[in-house]
Motif scaffolding. Structure first.
Motif, PDB file in Angstrom:
ATOM      1  N   GLY A 311       0.828  -1.201   0.000  1.00 51.52           N
ATOM      2  CA  GLY A 311       0.000   0.000   0.000  1.00 51.52           C
ATOM      3  C   GLY A 311       0.857   1.242   0.000  1.00 51.52           C
ATOM      4  N   ILE A 312       0.466   2.230  -0.804  1.00 54.21           N
ATOM      5  CA  ILE A 312       1.161   3.521  -0.770  1.00 54.21           C
ATOM      6  C   ILE A 312       0.211   4.538  -0.173  1.00 54.21           C
ATOM      7  N   ALA A 313       0.594   5.068   1.003  1.00 52.39           N
ATOM      8  CA  ALA A 313      -0.225   6.064   1.680  1.00 52.39           C
ATOM      9  C   ALA A 313       0.394   7.429   1.436  1.00 52.39           C
ATOM     10  N   GLY A 314      -0.406   8.457   1.610  1.00 47.73           N
ATOM     11  CA  GLY A 314       0.128   9.804   1.460  1.00 47.73           C
ATOM     12  C   GLY A 314      -0.993  10.784   1.280  1.00 47.73           C
ATOM     13  N   VAL A 315      -0.740  12.025   1.695  1.00 44.47           N
ATOM     14  CA  VAL A 315      -1.715  13.078   1.477  1.00 44.47           C
ATOM     15  C   VAL A 315      -1.770  13.350  -0.020  1.00 44.47           C
ATOM     16  N   SER A 316      -2.978  13.559  -0.526  1.00 48.50           N
ATOM     17  CA  SER A 316      -3.165  13.844  -1.940  1.00 48.50           C
ATOM     18  C   SER A 316      -2.178  14.921  -2.401  1.00 48.50           C
ATOM     19  N   GLY A 317      -1.542  14.691  -3.561  1.00 48.32           N
ATOM     20  CA  GLY A 317      -0.655  15.727  -4.100  1.00 48.32           C
ATOM     21  C   GLY A 317       0.803  15.562  -3.729  1.00 48.32           C
ATOM     22  N   ASN A 318       1.200  14.386  -3.254  1.00 44.81           N
ATOM     23  CA  ASN A 318       2.614  14.160  -2.908  1.00 44.81           C
ATOM     24  C   ASN A 318       3.331  13.261  -3.914  1.00 44.81           C
ATOM     25  N   GLY A 319       2.845  13.255  -5.142  1.00 46.48           N
ATOM     26  CA  GLY A 319       3.528  12.522  -6.209  1.00 46.48           C
ATOM     27  C   GLY A 319       2.909  11.186  -6.569  1.00 46.48           C
ATOM     28  N   GLN A 320       1.830  10.802  -5.841  1.00 47.33           N
ATOM     29  CA  GLN A 320       1.232   9.491  -6.139  1.00 47.33           C
ATOM     30  C   GLN A 320       0.700   9.420  -7.578  1.00 47.33           C
ATOM     31  N   ARG A 321       0.000  10.483  -7.992  1.00 46.73           N
ATOM     32  CA  ARG A 321      -0.614  10.458  -9.329  1.00 46.73           C
ATOM     33  C   ARG A 321       0.478  10.345 -10.393  1.00 46.73           C
ATOM     34  N   VAL A 445       1.348  -8.417 -12.094  1.00 44.67           N
ATOM     35  CA  VAL A 445       1.389  -7.139 -11.387  1.00 44.67           C
ATOM     36  C   VAL A 445       0.101  -6.366 -11.654  1.00 44.67           C
ATOM     37  N   LEU A 446      -0.506  -5.882 -10.577  1.00 44.16           N
ATOM     38  CA  LEU A 446      -1.698  -5.042 -10.713  1.00 44.16           C
ATOM     39  C   LEU A 446      -1.403  -3.715 -10.017  1.00 44.16           C
ATOM     40  N   ILE A 447      -1.556  -2.610 -10.764  1.00 46.64           N
ATOM     41  CA  ILE A 447      -1.358  -1.273 -10.185  1.00 46.64           C
ATOM     42  C   ILE A 447      -2.733  -0.647 -10.026  1.00 46.64           C
ATOM     43  N   ALA A 448      -3.147  -0.410  -8.785  1.00 42.49           N
ATOM     44  CA  ALA A 448      -4.490   0.108  -8.533  1.00 42.49           C
ATOM     45  C   ALA A 448      -4.403   1.451  -7.812  1.00 42.49           C
ATOM     46  N   ALA A 449      -5.007   2.490  -8.398  1.00 42.48           N
ATOM     47  CA  ALA A 449      -4.962   3.828  -7.802  1.00 42.48           C
ATOM     48  C   ALA A 449      -6.356   4.246  -7.346  1.00 42.48           C
ATOM     49  N   ASN A 450      -6.515   4.449  -6.050  1.00 47.00           N
ATOM     50  CA  ASN A 450      -7.825   4.820  -5.492  1.00 47.00           C
ATOM     51  C   ASN A 450      -8.964   4.065  -6.179  1.00 47.00           C
ATOM     52  N   PRO A 451      -8.910   2.726  -6.137  1.00 46.61           N
ATOM     53  CA  PRO A 451      -9.823   1.942  -6.979  1.00 46.61           C
ATOM     54  C   PRO A 451     -11.286   2.011  -6.543  1.00 46.61           C
ATOM     55  N   VAL A 452     -11.576   2.486  -5.336  1.00 41.91           N
ATOM     56  CA  VAL A 452     -12.986   2.511  -4.917  1.00 41.91           C
ATOM     57  C   VAL A 452     -13.482   3.933  -4.693  1.00 41.91           C
ATOM     58  N   GLY A 474      -1.089 -15.156  -6.170  1.00 37.29           N
ATOM     59  CA  GLY A 474       0.329 -14.930  -6.426  1.00 37.29           C
ATOM     60  C   GLY A 474       0.654 -13.661  -7.182  1.00 37.29           C
ATOM     61  N   GLY A 475      -0.343 -12.817  -7.430  1.00 32.83           N
ATOM     62  CA  GLY A 475      -0.056 -11.551  -8.096  1.00 32.83           C
ATOM     63  C   GLY A 475       0.535 -10.551  -7.110  1.00 32.83           C
ATOM     64  N   ALA A 476       1.284  -9.574  -7.642  1.00 31.42           N
ATOM     65  CA  ALA A 476       1.796  -8.481  -6.815  1.00 31.42           C
ATOM     66  C   ALA A 476       0.882  -7.287  -7.044  1.00 31.42           C
ATOM     67  N   VAL A 477       0.355  -6.713  -5.968  1.00 28.99           N
ATOM     68  CA  VAL A 477      -0.564  -5.587  -6.101  1.00 28.99           C
ATOM     69  C   VAL A 477       0.063  -4.337  -5.498  1.00 28.99           C
ATOM     70  N   LEU A 478       0.154  -3.278  -6.311  1.00 24.61           N
ATOM     71  CA  LEU A 478       0.580  -1.980  -5.794  1.00 24.61           C
ATOM     72  C   LEU A 478      -0.692  -1.157  -5.642  1.00 24.61           C
ATOM     73  N   LEU A 479      -1.072  -0.874  -4.386  1.00 25.19           N
ATOM     74  CA  LEU A 479      -2.342  -0.198  -4.109  1.00 25.19           C
ATOM     75  C   LEU A 479      -2.063   1.216  -3.611  1.00 25.19           C
ATOM     76  N   ILE A 480      -2.359   2.201  -4.441  1.00 23.60           N
ATOM     77  CA  ILE A 480      -2.169   3.598  -4.047  1.00 23.60           C
ATOM     78  C   ILE A 480      -3.538   4.094  -3.585  1.00 23.60           C
ATOM     79  N   SER A 481      -3.621   4.539  -2.335  1.00 19.70           N
ATOM     80  CA  SER A 481      -4.927   4.966  -1.852  1.00 19.70           C
ATOM     81  C   SER A 481      -4.791   6.135  -0.902  1.00 19.70           C
TER      82      SER A 481
END
Length: 525
Positions: A311-321, A445-452, A474-481
């Motif tokens: 999981g990648i946490a962070g306040v909106s606007g810190n480079g996640q997008r 690999v699955l890259i998911a950004a604010n998926p919900v 067995g997949g690797a999930v990168l979840l940015i939320s």
């Protein structure tokens, strides 16, 4: 009473107003959106309106804000029945509304957007004086926004703050917030809701907030009304209820508790980052330019193991997008390397196929779909040129359609059929359609950004279950939320991004909300 002047010739009242709806109904043809809803909102309180998508929450507030006229029943302002035929009358009564969808003028600065909100901007603006006024106004709020920034440069969380500021600038007597925190981190949400609650407690304003986050209701609201299928099913003071009661009222049966998480067979953080042979996704020293010509992502390194949700946490606007865009090929990389299954990865379509990389971007209609194409065509975007959808160079549209029908059923997508343009679907259903396409077949690999983002209770649960399913196979999930609760519930490991860098890392099982919050809030520790 004088229709043109809703106040009936009296000087406009100020301060928090009392709102009652009495047996209010709203029918669209044979469909009943609201069924005799009576609700009492006391002046100077924060009143939460809960319910699943389609329960009638938006219809109710649209009637109060003058966008729709109820078919039956009445609206009372300060105990007096009031006709609210249009938004102009609502505004003159002191009713302001912040929407879930942004209504900012994109080419204009923050300062210009704030002035426009008043609708009474003079032809010639004394900018020096206005800027001083706006700066002074911002001092009274907990938000720091750059007056010269333009909305397209703002992250979702900052846009939401600007929407709120636009309304607060007009000193409303009733402020209606439609899911104001769906784009905010817990810290930002606490900031916004804390400010709004203070505003109500001071007696300046009454607040009606649509949400589906129980934590927000329990922490910030005084009273709560739950709607289900257009009827009021629960209406009480927050101190007399609990998340369990609210959930039952919303879904109409006892909703099962979230399943206990089995710890995934995760490599511990340091070993997964060093043993690059085992990482499904590896990012090393990544730099990405932002829209303002400065680095939005700086020397970022991370690795995700097979069978792990990072999981990648962070306040909106810190480079996640910008990170997500650079990973999925929508934005160039200034420096650094990305590998999938140990091979260099440049996010080309051919590599996505061969290495089995998928993505669930934010705002799927804008980022993952072609709005005018049909549901079936959008579902085929990834593999329309592969068998069985294409054999010997011939596209087999029958296959596209039959598979689309299967997925529509399997994912519970509400649509007029696989031939409907995808832009005609609601947000949750667009997201389900993208999900069906992206989760088809094997995934490395699955890259998911604010998926919900902005989805209801049921859709959130279902999408979370499917993300866990990818990990369990067995997949690797990168979840940015931007929703810390989501990360704590789903991730095996969490890293925090601040100012474009990874500043903190922890196993999710032992993560502490306040520690994550401190790192998310910036300041290098």
């Amino acid at each position: 009473m004088n229709e043109t002047n809703p106040i009936g010739g009296l000087p406009a009242a100020t301060g928090a107003l009392g709102l009652d709806t009495y047996e209010m109904s709203m029918r669209f043809g044979s469909f009943t959106a609201l069924d005799q809803v009576s609700m009492k909102v006391w002046p100077g309180t924060v009143h939460a309106l809960l319910g699943e998508n389609g329960a009638g929450k938006s219809t109710l507030v649209k009637c109060v804000a003058g966008f729709q006229r109820p078919t039956a029943g009445s609206i009372l302002i300060d105990g007096r029945e009031q006709s609210i035929p249009n938004p102009v009358v609502a505004r003159s009564l002191g009713i302001g509304m912040v929407y879930q969808h942004f209504t900012l003028a994109p080419g204009m600065t923050v300062a210009e957007n704030l002035l426009l909100a008043g609708g009474k901007a003079p032809a010639v603006i004394d900018w020096k004086q206005k800027r001083a006024e706006l700066a002074q106004f911002l001092e009274t709020t907990p938000f720091k926004l750059d007056l010269d920034a333009r909305p397209q440069e703002l992250a979702a969380g900052e846009k939401q703050k600007l929407e709120l500021l636009k309304q607060l600038y007009l000193k409303p007597r009733l402020l209606i917030l439609d899911e104001p925190t769906s784009v905010l981190t817990p810290q930002e949400a606490d900031e916004v809701l804390g400010h709004v609650r203070q505003f109500a407690r001071s007696g300046m304003c009454t607040v009606l907030i649509i949400t589906h986050k129980f934590r927000e209701v329990m922490t910030y609201a005084d009273d709560v009304t739950v709607l289900r299928r257009g009827k009021t099913v629960h209406h009480c003071a927050v101190r007399d209820t609990s998340p369990a009661l609210l959930a039952n009222a919303m879904v109409g049966e006892s909703s099962a508790a979230a399943p206990e998480r089995a710890a995934a067979p995760v490599l511990n953080a340091s070993s997964s980052a060093t043993a690059s042979t085992t990482a499904s996704l590896e990012v090393k020293g990544l730099d990405v330019m932002g829209d303002r010509g400065t680095l939005a992502v700086r020397e970022l390194s991370l690795a995700v193991a097979p069978g792990e949700i990072l999981g990648i946490a962070g306040v909106s606007g810190n480079g996640q997008r910008e990170l997500v865009e650079a990973l999925v090929g929508q934005r160039p990389r200034a420096a650094g390397a990305v590998k999938v299954q140990g091979e260099p990865y440049a996010a080309r379509r051919e590599e996505n196929h061969r290495l089995k990389v998928r993505s669930l971007p934010e705002e799927p209609l804008r980022n993952a779909c072609v709005g005018d194409l049909s549901v079936a065509q959008n579902m085929a975007l990834r593999d329309f040129d592969q068998a069985p959808l294409c054999v010997g160079g011939r596209l087999r549209f029958g296959h596209w359609r039959s598979r689309a029908r299967e997925w529509i059923t399997g994912y519970g997508i509400k649509t007029q059929g696989e031939g409907a343009p995808i832009r005609s679907l609601s947000g949750g259903n667009v997201q389900r359609a993208v999900l069906a396409r992206e989760l088809h077949g094997d995934i490395n690999v699955l890259i998911a950004a604010n998926p919900v983002f902005g989805l209801d209770f049921a859709a959130v649960k279902e999408i979370h279950t499917r993300l866990r399913g990818v990990r369990d196979q067995g997949g690797a999930v990168l979840l940015i939320s931007e929703d810390l609760d989501e990360l704590l519930e789903l991730a095996d490991r969490i890293v925090v991004m601040s100012e474009g860098r990874v500043v903190f890392e922890t196993p999710a099982a032992s993560a502490e909300r306040h520690v994550l919050g401190a790192h998310m809030g910036g300041g290098h520790h």
